[in-house]
Design a protein around this motif. Sequence first.
Motif, PDB file in Angstrom:
ATOM      1  N   CYS A 192       0.842  -1.203   0.000  1.00 30.80           N
ATOM      2  CA  CYS A 192       0.000   0.000   0.000  1.00 30.80           C
ATOM      3  C   CYS A 192       0.871   1.246   0.000  1.00 30.80           C
ATOM      4  O   CYS A 192       1.799   1.355   0.802  1.00 30.80           O
ATOM      5  CB  CYS A 192      -0.882   0.029   1.237  1.00 30.80           C
ATOM      6  N   VAL A 193       0.561   2.165  -0.892  1.00 26.53           N
ATOM      7  CA  VAL A 193       1.372   3.375  -1.007  1.00 26.53           C
ATOM      8  C   VAL A 193       0.478   4.611  -1.128  1.00 26.53           C
ATOM      9  O   VAL A 193      -0.481   4.626  -1.889  1.00 26.53           O
ATOM     10  CB  VAL A 193       2.316   3.283  -2.235  1.00 26.53           C
ATOM     11  N   GLY A 194       0.810   5.611  -0.342  1.00 26.14           N
ATOM     12  CA  GLY A 194       0.133   6.911  -0.435  1.00 26.14           C
ATOM     13  C   GLY A 194       1.185   7.990  -0.583  1.00 26.14           C
ATOM     14  O   GLY A 194       1.833   8.341   0.394  1.00 26.14           O
ATOM     15  N   GLU A 196       2.400  11.683  -0.894  1.00 25.47           N
ATOM     16  CA  GLU A 196       2.013  13.097  -0.750  1.00 25.47           C
ATOM     17  C   GLU A 196       2.919  13.927  -1.650  1.00 25.47           C
ATOM     18  O   GLU A 196       4.128  13.802  -1.595  1.00 25.47           O
ATOM     19  CB  GLU A 196       2.176  13.548   0.699  1.00 25.47           C
ATOM     20  N   ALA A 276      -2.418  15.363  -1.389  1.00 25.87           N
ATOM     21  CA  ALA A 276      -2.263  13.998  -0.893  1.00 25.87           C
ATOM     22  C   ALA A 276      -3.427  13.148  -1.365  1.00 25.87           C
ATOM     23  O   ALA A 276      -4.583  13.542  -1.218  1.00 25.87           O
ATOM     24  CB  ALA A 276      -2.182  13.988   0.626  1.00 25.87           C
ATOM     25  N   PRO A 277      -3.125  12.003  -1.960  1.00 21.54           N
ATOM     26  CA  PRO A 277      -4.203  11.089  -2.346  1.00 21.54           C
ATOM     27  C   PRO A 277      -4.472  10.108  -1.218  1.00 21.54           C
ATOM     28  O   PRO A 277      -3.669   9.990  -0.303  1.00 21.54           O
ATOM     29  CB  PRO A 277      -3.585  10.345  -3.527  1.00 21.54           C
ATOM     30  N   ILE A 278      -5.574   9.404  -1.297  1.00 23.82           N
ATOM     31  CA  ILE A 278      -5.789   8.281  -0.380  1.00 23.82           C
ATOM     32  C   ILE A 278      -4.944   7.126  -0.901  1.00 23.82           C
ATOM     33  O   ILE A 278      -4.861   6.899  -2.111  1.00 23.82           O
ATOM     34  CB  ILE A 278      -7.276   7.896  -0.339  1.00 23.82           C
ATOM     35  N   TYR A 279      -4.307   6.421   0.021  1.00 24.77           N
ATOM     36  CA  TYR A 279      -3.382   5.378  -0.426  1.00 24.77           C
ATOM     37  C   TYR A 279      -4.101   4.256  -1.174  1.00 24.77           C
ATOM     38  O   TYR A 279      -5.284   4.001  -0.971  1.00 24.77           O
ATOM     39  CB  TYR A 279      -2.600   4.825   0.764  1.00 24.77           C
ATOM     40  N   ASN A 325       4.164   7.080   1.833  1.00 28.62           N
ATOM     41  CA  ASN A 325       3.613   6.303   2.950  1.00 28.62           C
ATOM     42  C   ASN A 325       3.474   4.859   2.508  1.00 28.62           C
ATOM     43  O   ASN A 325       2.876   4.576   1.470  1.00 28.62           O
ATOM     44  CB  ASN A 325       2.261   6.875   3.366  1.00 28.62           C
ATOM     45  N   TYR A 326       4.029   3.952   3.315  1.00 29.35           N
ATOM     46  CA  TYR A 326       4.179   2.564   2.875  1.00 29.35           C
ATOM     47  C   TYR A 326       3.684   1.595   3.940  1.00 29.35           C
ATOM     48  O   TYR A 326       4.014   1.737   5.119  1.00 29.35           O
ATOM     49  CB  TYR A 326       5.665   2.316   2.607  1.00 29.35           C
ATOM     50  N   SER A 327       2.874   0.642   3.516  1.00 32.91           N
ATOM     51  CA  SER A 327       2.520  -0.448   4.427  1.00 32.91           C
ATOM     52  C   SER A 327       2.213  -1.692   3.610  1.00 32.91           C
ATOM     53  O   SER A 327       2.124  -1.639   2.385  1.00 32.91           O
ATOM     54  CB  SER A 327       1.309  -0.068   5.291  1.00 32.91           C
ATOM     55  N   ASN A 335      -3.848  -4.727   7.940  1.00 39.51           N
ATOM     56  CA  ASN A 335      -2.583  -4.003   7.798  1.00 39.51           C
ATOM     57  C   ASN A 335      -1.511  -4.673   8.658  1.00 39.51           C
ATOM     58  O   ASN A 335      -1.661  -4.788   9.865  1.00 39.51           O
ATOM     59  CB  ASN A 335      -2.786  -2.547   8.226  1.00 39.51           C
ATOM     60  N   THR A 433      -0.734  11.035  13.371  1.00 41.80           N
ATOM     61  CA  THR A 433      -0.803  11.591  12.022  1.00 41.80           C
ATOM     62  C   THR A 433      -0.092  12.934  11.935  1.00 41.80           C
ATOM     63  O   THR A 433       0.006  13.520  10.886  1.00 41.80           O
ATOM     64  CB  THR A 433      -2.266  11.770  11.576  1.00 41.80           C
ATOM     65  N   ASN A 447       0.667   3.017  11.724  1.00 44.54           N
ATOM     66  CA  ASN A 447       0.388   1.751  11.027  1.00 44.54           C
ATOM     67  C   ASN A 447       1.039   1.728   9.651  1.00 44.54           C
ATOM     68  O   ASN A 447       0.652   0.974   8.775  1.00 44.54           O
ATOM     69  CB  ASN A 447      -1.118   1.507  10.908  1.00 44.54           C
ATOM     70  N   LYS A 448       2.006   2.614   9.456  1.00 47.81           N
ATOM     71  CA  LYS A 448       2.704   2.699   8.177  1.00 47.81           C
ATOM     72  C   LYS A 448       4.038   3.379   8.403  1.00 47.81           C
ATOM     73  O   LYS A 448       4.252   3.996   9.450  1.00 47.81           O
ATOM     74  CB  LYS A 448       1.882   3.529   7.188  1.00 47.81           C
TER      75      LYS A 448
END
Length: 694
Positions: A192-194, A196, A276-279, A325-327, A335, A433, A447-448
Amino acid sequence: MSQITNLPAIFGSDVFNETTMKERLAPEVYIAWKNCIQTGTPLELSVANSIAEAMKKWATEKGATHYTHWFQPMTGITAEKHDSFLTPIGEGKVMMEFSGKELVRGEPDASSFPSGGLRATFEARGYTAWDPTSFAFVKDDSLFIPTCFFSYTGEALDKKTPLLRSIDEVSREAIRILRLFGDTTAKRIITCVGPEQEYFLIPRDLYAQREDLRLTGRTLFGAPSPKGQELDDHYFGTIRTRVSAYMKDLDEQLWRLGVLSKTKHNEAAPAQHELAPIYTDANSACDSNQLVMEIMKKCAAKHNLVCLLHEKPFEGVNGSGKHNNYSLATDTGKNLFSPGKTPRQNAQFLVFLAAFIKGVDEYQEWLRCTTASAGNDHRLGAAEAPPAIISIFLGDELNAVVESIISGSNYTDPEKGVMRIGVDVLPAIPKDTTDRNRTSPLAFTGNKFEFRMLGSSQSVSGPNIALNTIMAEELAQFADELEAAEDFDSALQELVCRTFTEHKRIIFDGNGYSEDWTQEAARRGLSNLPSTADCMPEYVSQKNIDLVTKHHIFTENEFRARFEIHIEAYNKVLNIEALTSIDMIRHQILPAALKYTEHLARSIQTKDAIGVSCHAERSLIQRLSASSDALYDLCEKLDADLRSIPSSNTDAAKYYHNVIVPDMDNARREADLLESLTDKSYWPYPTYSDLLFY
Ligand code: ADP
Ligand code: MG
């Protein structure tokens, strides 16, 4: 501008997404596609034909006349070649046709894309192959088909192919760990990647007047504006009307393309903003981020603005980065970087955490290399972006856990003795956050992990390939060890404790900008690679080659080719910057200063004739002349030094960094001084205050 009344209806309306496929494909075709993306089973030609037909029908209803295989060559941006659906059917008539073969495979003329020597000129062909895991979309009257790009011999020539390989690899190894913890339902692990995205917006007419911005994307000159970002009045401030109209337009275009654009705000520097997008899954996130960057630029033109994605468009104010952002999550929605509620879940979390810490420590140089570029060299380590030294920020709560596991004491109650992994419950770890530690290159945020070193203009592919690959490696080692263990619980305890102990040097929660940290990091043996020139020799180390070939992310040839392209890009950028500097000094800056000097000289003559004091003119002329002489000499030196660039790429990179960059900096200091001494009406380009406070 039109009002957006129904966001759910417009969202993804230009994407041939799952809903559209379900509606428009025959059930058996839809199932075959679904199978293909879930299990990697190749699509039969008949299925591809049906999908192509449905895609064409859908796209032409949306006004598309062309289709293009859309790919991500190693230039870091995207490429496309448009063919029309037109097929002659005799008697001067045409039909709109699009076959499964055309969907699945393409052959763009590839000779002008960088290949790092993978493609000999006699075999210039490159092929594109449909990536059915990323959705096709309609834009600018064309159907865009996301594709991989590779050579005749099957070597990857793009940024997508190795990313897909790394996604599969980390999935396979992570599943092995989940099975050990009794999870039998998860089939795949999703990266999962978000990302920014930061950017600058400046007025188009001013941009057009600056050769440096047009040719290099950044200002090579410019005296500081009397006001910068010191009042912090821009960050999260009210968005200017013009910018707000731009952001609204941008969002709408992105939503149509199914990009989950979520947050927009002003950034720290004047004229700087963030989206910023949603991941989402890494492959889509990477494709989407390419679209975001492209549409940001195109949309700006409509609003008489220019979007600058360069990492450091202006000296003296913050540059732009991209927070990755990585998870990792299961296909069932769990997650793996989320500390769980039960001891068992916690134990599993600690294994993934340990793998991350070990991987980042062991492959810190590669991670650093994936973010190295001429543009990003201005940011990293400049006390505004993370330092060039890789370390991980965990936060107080998680740090306490790691410490207690290492020391064998309980984190809350020293009386209780060792914290037993899989038996004791972790303390609550707040999902943070806020940017508690902006100076950390890799921060755990609940969590990421947020990888903050990326440059604003770069593809997110490289860093995520590296993160996936190192995770795959460490998880594979852990799985080997745990699968062979007789007593799982004690093996787990031993593994996690040992890993934290051996790799705790990479954990650092303090101020990454401080000089103390640089020294402390050196004592810990962490690598400090301040510039791209320093990074490059570390790139193709045997350790990295062994890692990427073991996991089939790259062949050795592919990896070395990427290194060559990376270093060549650095050298080329600096060459263009140096030539542009010389051009501007000779044709704009010196002539302006000299004209103003001449004006002052005439003024002195006139005033002398009538016996009036010329103190200001005389002193200005002295300073202008001294500075002009100095600038002339510095420019000649830069020109001369540019004539002795070493021939090997690696030596050239060092030379650019050690000789050309300081030459340019010295010339700039003098040019900026001249700017501050010269009448504005003589100055050939808009100043920093014009550009930043429009
Ligand atoms: P903030 O906006 O305060 O930095 P957020 O948690 O809202 O923090 O997210 C920042 C970015 O991280 C967004 O793009 C968001 O979608 C993404 N993100 C959130 N959770 C995850 C996750 N589990 N994996 C990857 N990215 C995530
Ligand atoms: Mg952030």
